[in-house]
Every structure is written in structure tokens, then in C-alpha cells.
Design a protein around this motif. Structure first.
Motif, PDB file in Angstrom:
ATOM      1  N   PRO A   1       0.042  14.520  -9.573  1.00  0.00           N
ATOM      2  CA  PRO A   1      -0.599  13.254  -9.245  1.00  0.00           C
ATOM      3  C   PRO A   1      -0.037  11.870  -9.966  1.00  0.00           C
ATOM      4  CG  PRO A   1      -2.090  14.566 -10.973  1.00  0.00           C
ATOM      5  CD  PRO A   1      -0.720  15.070 -10.631  1.00  0.00           C
ATOM      6  N   TYR A   2       0.996  11.817  -9.383  1.00  0.00           N
ATOM      7  CA  TYR A   2       1.918  10.541 -10.022  1.00  0.00           C
ATOM      8  C   TYR A   2       2.011   9.434  -9.005  1.00  0.00           C
ATOM      9  CZ  TYR A   2       3.445  14.617 -13.069  1.00  0.00           C
ATOM     10  OH  TYR A   2       3.417  15.606 -13.720  1.00  0.00           O
ATOM     11  N   ILE A   3       2.157   8.245  -9.629  1.00  0.00           N
ATOM     12  CA  ILE A   3       2.296   7.196  -8.667  1.00  0.00           C
ATOM     13  C   ILE A   3       3.710   6.517  -9.606  1.00  0.00           C
ATOM     14  CG2 ILE A   3       1.586   4.639  -8.048  1.00  0.00           C
ATOM     15  CD1 ILE A   3      -1.162   5.990  -7.788  1.00  0.00           C
ATOM     16  N   ALA A   4       4.598   6.246  -8.929  1.00  0.00           N
ATOM     17  CA  ALA A   4       5.787   5.683  -9.300  1.00  0.00           C
ATOM     18  C   ALA A   4       5.737   4.034  -9.096  1.00  0.00           C
ATOM     19  CB  ALA A   4       7.143   6.040  -8.752  1.00  0.00           C
ATOM     20  N   PHE A   5       6.345   3.188 -10.000  1.00  0.00           N
ATOM     21  CA  PHE A   5       6.104   1.839  -9.896  1.00  0.00           C
ATOM     22  C   PHE A   5       7.153   1.038 -10.517  1.00  0.00           C
ATOM     23  CE2 PHE A   5       4.288   0.500 -13.813  1.00  0.00           C
ATOM     24  CZ  PHE A   5       3.815   1.830 -14.268  1.00  0.00           C
ATOM     25  N   THR A   6       7.318   0.010 -10.093  1.00  0.00           N
ATOM     26  CA  THR A   6       8.107  -1.019 -10.817  1.00  0.00           C
ATOM     27  C   THR A   6       7.453  -1.869 -11.696  1.00  0.00           C
ATOM     28  OG1 THR A   6       9.681  -1.384  -8.773  1.00  0.00           O
ATOM     29  CG2 THR A   6       9.899  -2.844 -10.566  1.00  0.00           C
ATOM     30  N   GLY A   7       7.800  -1.841 -13.179  1.00  0.00           N
ATOM     31  CA  GLY A   7       7.157  -2.584 -13.956  1.00  0.00           C
ATOM     32  C   GLY A   7       8.164  -3.501 -14.697  1.00  0.00           C
TER      33      GLY A   7
ATOM     34  N   PRO B 206       0.814  -1.204   0.186  1.00  0.00           N
ATOM     35  CA  PRO B 206      -0.114   0.046   0.126  1.00  0.00           C
ATOM     36  C   PRO B 206       0.678   1.311   0.112  1.00  0.00           C
ATOM     37  CG  PRO B 206       0.047  -0.814   2.278  1.00  0.00           C
ATOM     38  CD  PRO B 206       0.867  -1.858   1.307  1.00  0.00           C
ATOM     39  N   SER B 207       0.291   2.406  -0.485  1.00  0.00           N
ATOM     40  CA  SER B 207       0.761   3.709  -0.382  1.00  0.00           C
ATOM     41  C   SER B 207      -0.049   4.787  -0.431  1.00  0.00           C
ATOM     42  CB  SER B 207       1.823   3.735  -1.790  1.00  0.00           C
ATOM     43  OG  SER B 207       2.347   5.182  -1.899  1.00  0.00           O
ATOM     44  N   PHE B 208       0.016   5.721   0.396  1.00  0.00           N
ATOM     45  CA  PHE B 208      -1.161   6.600   0.700  1.00  0.00           C
ATOM     46  C   PHE B 208      -0.771   7.850  -0.127  1.00  0.00           C
ATOM     47  CE2 PHE B 208      -1.574   4.508   4.724  1.00  0.00           C
ATOM     48  CZ  PHE B 208      -2.958   4.532   4.946  1.00  0.00           C
ATOM     49  N   SER B 209      -1.965   8.439  -1.015  1.00  0.00           N
ATOM     50  CA  SER B 209      -2.158   9.834  -1.353  1.00  0.00           C
ATOM     51  C   SER B 209      -1.624  10.678  -0.405  1.00  0.00           C
ATOM     52  CB  SER B 209      -3.368   9.938  -1.948  1.00  0.00           C
ATOM     53  OG  SER B 209      -4.348   9.991  -1.005  1.00  0.00           O
ATOM     54  N   PRO B 210      -1.311  12.183  -1.257  1.00  0.00           N
ATOM     55  CA  PRO B 210      -0.656  13.028  -0.080  1.00  0.00           C
ATOM     56  C   PRO B 210      -1.507  13.581   1.062  1.00  0.00           C
ATOM     57  CG  PRO B 210      -0.243  13.746  -2.487  1.00  0.00           C
ATOM     58  CD  PRO B 210      -1.163  12.176  -2.339  1.00  0.00           C
ATOM     59  N   ASP B 211      -2.874  13.474   0.689  1.00  0.00           N
ATOM     60  CA  ASP B 211      -3.776  13.955   1.442  1.00  0.00           C
ATOM     61  C   ASP B 211      -4.535  12.808   2.334  1.00  0.00           C
ATOM     62  OD1 ASP B 211      -5.450  12.649  -0.098  1.00  0.00           O
ATOM     63  OD2 ASP B 211      -6.802  14.293  -0.205  1.00  0.00           O
ATOM     64  N   GLY B 212      -3.952  11.473   2.249  1.00  0.00           N
ATOM     65  CA  GLY B 212      -4.468  10.406   3.110  1.00  0.00           C
ATOM     66  C   GLY B 212      -5.706   9.893   2.617  1.00  0.00           C
ATOM     67  N   SER B 213      -6.454  10.362   1.701  1.00  0.00           N
ATOM     68  CA  SER B 213      -7.780  10.028   1.525  1.00  0.00           C
ATOM     69  C   SER B 213      -7.739   8.760   0.463  1.00  0.00           C
ATOM     70  CB  SER B 213      -8.424  11.058   0.619  1.00  0.00           C
ATOM     71  OG  SER B 213      -7.852  11.392  -0.733  1.00  0.00           O
ATOM     72  N   GLN B 214      -6.680   8.522   0.042  1.00  0.00           N
ATOM     73  CA  GLN B 214      -6.680   6.989  -0.955  1.00  0.00           C
ATOM     74  C   GLN B 214      -5.461   6.396  -0.907  1.00  0.00           C
ATOM     75  OE1 GLN B 214      -7.269   9.731  -4.707  1.00  0.00           O
ATOM     76  NE2 GLN B 214      -8.689   7.975  -5.215  1.00  0.00           N
ATOM     77  N   ILE B 215      -5.384   5.247  -1.360  1.00  0.00           N
ATOM     78  CA  ILE B 215      -4.578   4.132  -1.149  1.00  0.00           C
ATOM     79  C   ILE B 215      -4.106   3.381  -2.594  1.00  0.00           C
ATOM     80  CG2 ILE B 215      -3.630   1.899   0.054  1.00  0.00           C
ATOM     81  CD1 ILE B 215      -5.206   2.644   2.517  1.00  0.00           C
ATOM     82  N   ALA B 216      -2.970   3.489  -2.940  1.00  0.00           N
ATOM     83  CA  ALA B 216      -2.609   2.898  -4.288  1.00  0.00           C
ATOM     84  C   ALA B 216      -1.916   1.365  -3.615  1.00  0.00           C
ATOM     85  CB  ALA B 216      -1.386   3.545  -5.050  1.00  0.00           C
ATOM     86  N   PHE B 217      -2.204   0.307  -4.348  1.00  0.00           N
ATOM     87  CA  PHE B 217      -1.756  -1.020  -3.932  1.00  0.00           C
ATOM     88  C   PHE B 217      -1.714  -2.001  -5.266  1.00  0.00           C
ATOM     89  CE2 PHE B 217      -5.705  -3.658  -3.942  1.00  0.00           C
ATOM     90  CZ  PHE B 217      -6.644  -2.596  -4.142  1.00  0.00           C
ATOM     91  N   VAL B 218      -1.125  -3.138  -4.779  1.00  0.00           N
ATOM     92  CA  VAL B 218      -0.963  -4.113  -5.994  1.00  0.00           C
ATOM     93  C   VAL B 218      -1.932  -5.411  -5.662  1.00  0.00           C
ATOM     94  CG1 VAL B 218       0.686  -5.770  -6.897  1.00  0.00           C
ATOM     95  CG2 VAL B 218       1.391  -3.400  -6.081  1.00  0.00           C
ATOM     96  N   SER B 219      -2.810  -5.718  -6.607  1.00  0.00           N
ATOM     97  CA  SER B 219      -3.315  -6.838  -6.540  1.00  0.00           C
ATOM     98  C   SER B 219      -3.454  -7.717  -7.762  1.00  0.00           C
ATOM     99  CB  SER B 219      -4.741  -6.186  -6.315  1.00  0.00           C
ATOM    100  OG  SER B 219      -5.818  -7.497  -6.008  1.00  0.00           O
ATOM    101  N   ASN B 220      -3.491  -8.868  -7.722  1.00  0.00           N
ATOM    102  CA  ASN B 220      -3.542  -9.782  -8.886  1.00  0.00           C
ATOM    103  C   ASN B 220      -4.896 -10.325  -9.198  1.00  0.00           C
ATOM    104  OD1 ASN B 220      -3.750 -11.604  -6.837  1.00  0.00           O
ATOM    105  ND2 ASN B 220      -2.502 -13.085  -7.709  1.00  0.00           N
ATOM    106  N   ARG B 221      -6.048  -9.336  -8.653  1.00  0.00           N
ATOM    107  CA  ARG B 221      -7.265  -9.845  -8.783  1.00  0.00           C
ATOM    108  C   ARG B 221      -7.958  -9.632 -10.334  1.00  0.00           C
ATOM    109  NH1 ARG B 221     -10.123  -5.254  -5.233  1.00  0.00           N
ATOM    110  NH2 ARG B 221      -8.491  -6.079  -3.897  1.00  0.00           N
TER     111      ARG B 221
END
Lengths: 430, 233
Positions: free
Chosen positions: A345-351, A292-307
């Protein structure tokens, strides 16, 4: 009378000549020239000269070296080779001649006088003439800290936003048969190991205030979550649920979200950093949810899922609920990290690309545009944003940690040796 | 009996070898004769066909993560022939006379006449000022002019770089420059006509023109030899 007439004739003749000359010089008349507008400027590094600092030997040398390294790591400046400066400029001292410095191609020149832990710094912009753009004295006790403060002011004068030199990065240092959590300055100096658990300590995460680091350790033969002071000391085991207690992320309000699997499947939970008590389950899905990783204001969470098959980045409310997939390019995307700057509004990730190589990317959450940061230089993993959102740190198979400016793609190695999962701490207080 | 057959067989082989040698000799002789004789120069007529380089391969599948691509190199500008200013310079060697073809000469003359007539018509049909018979969408001269200005804009943009990290607020007032260009497109006399207040931003605008060095040669219908440029973020 004759003399007056002669003068009038000369003046009239002069005016006529001046008019004719002006008409000849103007390319078709300036006022009726076709006009165009250009935009979408590229970004280039500003050419900066850092001549040797004045003052006592050791302090002056440290100040010069620190300034050069900081300017390089910032990804904003191209530090000119001091060997190319003529002797006239080397012996200039704190004085400044814009005419001479423009001849060596410098756009900005930094002059310093160091003594003990105090620093007198001047920034000159060659195009602005011989008056310093910035002139300030710093008394930080440590000359390196003083230079960091000066660099932060220089960055502010050019970009409008203060730099974050003095901030620290936590990472998992690869040792012989184990990993320990270490902390290093963003310029690669003052590396210190903060855990001595002789086990696999991984996935560190700085607390919002920078005083503590949460991490996962296999010390008790289970991936438990621990917290240690950023200055080192005895770590305490906070979450010890059976199964996974991994990938902690601090919310701006101080709680922790991590992956637990004590109920059978890897899901995201919110826990208390004080005693590890579970406060809420955030995801409920047969797939694996993690990182998980929080957005700057803490209102959202980015996360990884294989759903939806392969691991991809999703975003959901910080209180849980429906998740929205945001990455659709690539088959294997992981370790999302939200940019702390609300304007970006960027999300860095490993691809993992089609060649099976891991590299660093970021996605603009609004436009869904994916931008690649690394390519063709080994595998590069686990990005983390600087607190001002301007730089990225990541681990590389080349060995060590690297810092890159996504705008210029200027990359600098800050540590050597095995390193994994860096986490950039908060901005320094000043 | 057997001896006689052997003799016949040997005689047959000898005849075959002799015939082969004679034929080879004839071929070699013909080749030597052909090379020895002076031939008239071979006249090759080249037909020039304008061609464009095309990108090979399929476009990248959007499913894959992007790759970093290098920007294409700037298009080379047509070189102008410089006339030597040295009065003692040797004259260029005269070209060998080309074989004439009456039909080609006649066709060329007709084509040139047609082109002259069309050019004369274009000058009268496309006035700079509007006319009662003009098109509401503009004249072709204007269209060519707009295309030319767009080409200049694209060229300058390739060299327009601001210092990294510069805040957009730094360009609240876009700087403006103007420059001249000659018939072959060479840029000269680049001047800042309006400052943004930030010398680094002003320099980036000036450098965009200076680094470009030349613009495409102006079309014959584009009479101006200067341009004003505003540099935005």
C-alpha cells in the motif's frame, strides 16, 4: 573364543572413543545450548554470473547483452564481471560445475544457447549443486523477447512473482523547442517516438490494456487531452475544455480522471475516453486539485492539492467526496503514483526537501512511514511504478530515465537525453 | 648651552641601550643554564576516564522529508594479544620501573581485596539453580546472560541479509545454525543444524555468523561457549 573377545573389546573401545569424541566436539552439548532468534534481514543483490551464450554469433551476443542488462535493471542481481571467469568456466558450454563457480563467488549462473529467435536457457543455483533449477526453451521470434521471458521466469523462481520484462514505459522526450511522447522498453531498448506534433506533448498515461496513451498537448494553443495508439499514429483530441485538460489517469474500468478548469478552478473530473464528455465532478474546493492516481482496485484516488497551504498528497474515494491528507513531511509534495501491487500500500511521489532539491519518495498509506529512494544525485521527479510494484522509473536532471528497486536502492539509467513524466505500462502478456 | 643638552640626551640614550642589552643577555644566559642542566624525567600520572562519543547537533525535525542515512559501522572488537609460538623469539623489553607511591599501593591492595570478597559473595549469592532466597525476577547472572545473548543477536543481525525480493514464504521453516566461540569471542565451527529447504536462505543464516567472525567476549558468569540461532525473515 579369544578372537571373539578381542573383537568385542575393540568394538566397545571404539564406541567409547566415539562417545568421548562426540562429547568433546559438542560445544557444551548441542541440546542445552542457549538459543536465540534473529529477524529483520536486510536485502542484498544475488551474485549472478552470465557467461557468454552458446550458439550463432549475433544471437549469442544479443542474448548475453540482454540478459546482463535485464539482470542489472531488475535490481535483484549483481552481475559479475565475465572478465573474472577463468578459461575453464568460459569453455564449459551448457555444462555446469557448482564447485568451480562457487570459487568465483557466483550464487547463480545463467547458461544460454541462442539460435535465431529461439533460446535454450538454464538457471543454476550454485548452492543447489549441478542440477539446473530452471531449464526451458523459448521461441519468441526475437531473441531479445526470448531472453526477457527467460529473465521473467528466473525472477519468479527466486521471488515467487514473475518479472515484467517486455513491459514498456511512455515518457515526454525533450526535443528542440518541443516535447514528443516516446515509448521505450523497460531495459532502455527499442525507443520509439509515437507523436510527431512538434508541440509540447506532456504527461503521458498508459491505458490499462497498454494499447493507448493519453497525454496533454499544446498543439491547439491550449492544454488539451489527446489519445494516441501506443504503437504510434494519428492522435485524437479527446478533451478540449477551455483552460486545463491535464494529468490524465486511467481507472481500471477504462474511464479517465483529469484536471479541468473550465468552471473557473482546477478540479478533478471523470470523463469518457471516447468523446471527452464529463461524467462527474470529483472535487469542489477553492484550491487547485491535480495529478490523480488510482489505487489498484480503483476504489480510491490519490491527488495533489494545496487546500491546506502547500501542495500535499490527499486520498479520496474514486467517486469524490471528503479527502484525507496523507503527507505531512515536507513543504512541497506532488505527482503521487499508487503502487499497483495490492500487497504494497505505497504511494510514490516527488518531494522537495529543505535544500530545495526534488527527490523520489514513497509513503506507506497504512503506517504513514515515508521512505526516500533518491538522494544527492541531482533532481529526480515523477516516479511511476512497474506493473509488479517492484521497481520505480523516474526522470532525472542527470538526463534521461532511471529505474530503481526501492528494496535495494539499486539504480540503473535506461535512457539518455531530456525526459519527463514517465508512465509505466502494463505487464506483458505471455 | 644647546650643545650641552644634546650631549646629555645622547649619553642618556647610550645608557638605556646598554641596560637593555645587559638585561637581554641575562635572560639568554638563564635560558642556556636551564637547558644545560639535566632534569629528572617528568612523571605524569594519567587518570583514565571512560567516555562515550555523543552525537552533536539537534535531532532532525520530523517536519522535513527523511534523508537516507548510512548504517553506523560495526563496533570494533577488542583485540586479543597473541603469544608468539616461536621459542627463539626475543623477549619483550622490560618496562622501566615506575615510581612507587605507598598510599596508591595500599589503596590498590585494599580495592583488590574488596573486589575478591564481592566476587566470592556473588558466586554464592547468585546460584545457577533457583534457591529459597532467590528473586522471582531472576538472578543477576541470568540478566547478564540475557544481555549478552541480546548483544550477540544484534551483532548477527548486522550481517543477516537475504537475497533481494525473496518472498516471505521462502522462510516458512526458519533455518537454524549453531556455532562455538572462544573466551575472546572468536566464532568457529559454524554448522547448519536445520535447513529451511532453500539453500540461499540457509546460506544467509550461516553467513550471518561467519561474516560476524566474533561475538563480544563472554562475561565470566556466562559459562557456555556455543549458541544456537534461528534465522527468521
Amino acid at each position: 573364543m579369544m578372537r571373539r573377545r578381542f573383537c568385542a573389546t575393540v568394538v566397545a573401545g571404539g564406541l567409547a572413543l566415539a562417545c568421548a569424541s562426540a562429547r568433546a566436539q559438542a560445544p557444551g552439548g548441542d541440546e542445552d545450548l542457549p538459543a536465540i532468534r534473529i529477524s529483520g534481514a536486510g536485502a542484498e543483490l544475488l551474485r549472478m554470473a552470465v557467461p557468454r551464450a552458446e550458439g550463432d554469433g549475433e544471437s549469442a551476443r544479443t542474448a548475453t547483452d540482454t540478459m546482463s542488462k535485464d539482470a542489472d535493471v531488475s535490481g535483484l542481481f549483481q552481475v559479475l564481471d565475465p572478465g573474472s571467469f577463468p578459461s575453464q568456466l568460459v569453455s564449459e558450454g551448457l555444462n555446469f560445475s557448482s564447485a568451480l563457480w562457487s570459487q568465483v563467488g557466483a550464487q547463480a549462473v545463467v547458461k544460454m544457447k541462442a539460435s535465431g529467435g529461439s533460446l535454450e536457457g538454464r538457471l543454476y543455483v550454485v548452492a543447489r549443486g549441478d542440477t539446473p533449477t530452471l531449464s526451458k526453451k523459448y521461441n519468441a521470434g526475437d531473441i531479445r523477447e526470448a531472453v526477457h521471458e527467460f529473465v521473467n521466469d528466473i525472477i519468479q523462481s527466486f521471488t515467487g512473482t514473475r518479472g515484467v520484462f517486455g513491459s514498456r514505459i511512455a515518457y515526454a522526450q525533450v526535443g528542440k523547442g518541443s516535447h514528443e511522447i516516446a515509448v521505450v522498453d523497460m531495459d532502455g531498448s527499442r525507443n520509439a517516438v509515437v507523436t510527431k506534433m512538434q508541440s509540447d506533448c506532456l504527461l503521458p498515461a498508459f491505458s490499462p490494456g497498454g494499447g493507448e496513451i493519453a497525454f496533454t498537448s499544446y498543439l491547439r494553443d491550449n492544454p488539451d487531452m489527446w489519445i494516441v495508439s501506443a504503437g504510434g499514429g494519428r492522435a485524437r483530441r479527446v478533451s478540449k475544455q477551455p483552460g486545463m485538460n491535464t494529468g490524465a489517469a486511467w481507472s481500471p474500468d477504462g474511464s479517465i480522471v483529469l484536471t479541468l478548469s473550465h468552471e473557473g478552478n482546477a478540479e478533478l473530473y471523470r470523463i469518457s475516453p471516447a468523446d471527452g464528455a464529463v461524467r462527474a465532478r470529483l472535487t469542489n474546493n477553492p484550491a487547485i486539485d491535480s495529478s490523480p492516481s488510482f489505487s489498484p482496485d480503483g476504489s480510491q484516488i490519490a491527488f495533489v492539492s494545496n487546500r491546506q497551504g502547500s501542495p500535499q498528497i490527499f486520498v479520496m474515494s474514486a467517486s469524490g467526496g471528503a479527502a484525507k491528507r496523507i503527507t505531512f513531511q515536507g513543504k512541497y509534495n506532488q505527482t503521487p503514483r499508487w503502487n499497483p501491487d495490492p500487497k504494497k500500500p505505497y504511494i510514490a511521489f516527488t518531494g522537495r526537501d529543505e535544500r530545495g532539491v526534488f527527490d523520489v519518495f514513497y509513503i506507506d498509506v497504512k503506517s504513514q512511514q515515508v521512505t526516500r529512494i533518491t538522494q544527492g544525485k541531482g533532481s529526480n521527479l515523477d516516479p511511476s511504478w512497474s506493473p509488479d510494484g517492484r521497481l520505480l522509473v523516474y526522470a532525472s536532471s542527470r538526463g534521461g530515465l532511471f529505474v530503481a528497486n526501492p528494496e535495494t536502492r539499486h539504480e540503473v539509467q535506461i535512457t539518455r537525453g531530456g525526459a519527463a513524466s514517465p508512465s509505466w505500462g502494463p505487464a506483458p502478456k505471455h | 648651552m644647546e650643545r650641552t643638552e644634546v650631549r646629555r640626551g645622547r649619553r642618556g640614550n647610550s645608557v638605556g641601550i646598554l641596560v637593555t642589552l645587559a638585561l637581554h643577555g641575562a635572560v639568554l644566559g638563564a635560558v642556556a643554564l636551564a637547558h644545560g642542566k639535566e632534569q629528572p624525567p617528568l612523571v605524569v600520572q594519567h587518570d583514565f576516564v571512560s567516555a562515550e562519543m555523543v552525537k552533536l547537533g539537534k535531532p532532525r525535525d520530523k517536519f522535513w522529508l527523511p534523508r537516507i542515512t548510512q548504517p553506523p559501522p560495526p563496533k570494533p572488537q577488542p583485540n586479543t594479544v597473541k603469544v608468539s609460538e616461536d621459542p627463539n623469539a626475543k623477549a619483550a623489553p622490560k618496562e622501566a620501573p615506575k615510581p612507587e607511591d605507598k598510599d596508591i599501593k595500599k589503596n590498590l591492595k585494599n580495592a583488590l581485596d574488596r573486589a575478591r570478597k564481592l566476587a566470592a559473595l556473588a558466586e554464592t549469592a547468585d546460584p545457577d539453580e533457583g534457591s529459597l532466597t532467590g528473586s522471582a525476577l531472576g538472578t543477576s547472572n541470568q540478566a547478564i546472560g540475557d544481555q549478552y545473548l541480546a548483544a550477540i543477536s544484534g551483532l548477527l543481525k548486522q550481517n543477516y541479509n537475504l537475497p533481494a525480493g525473496m518472498a516471505p514464504e521462502s522462510i516458512s521453516t526458519p533455518p537454524e545454525i549453531r556455532f562455538r566461540f572462544s573466551d575472546d569471542g572468536t566464532i568457529s565451527d559454524v554448522k547448519l543444524t536445520k535447513s529451511s529447504g532453500n539453500p540461499l536462505v540457509d546460506d544467509a543464516c550461516v553467513d550471518a555468523a561467519k561474516l560476524a567472525r566474533r561475538v563480544p567476549p563472554p562475561p565470566s558468569t556466562f559459562k557456555k561457549r556455543g549458541i544456537s540461532v534461528a534465522c527468521e525473515k
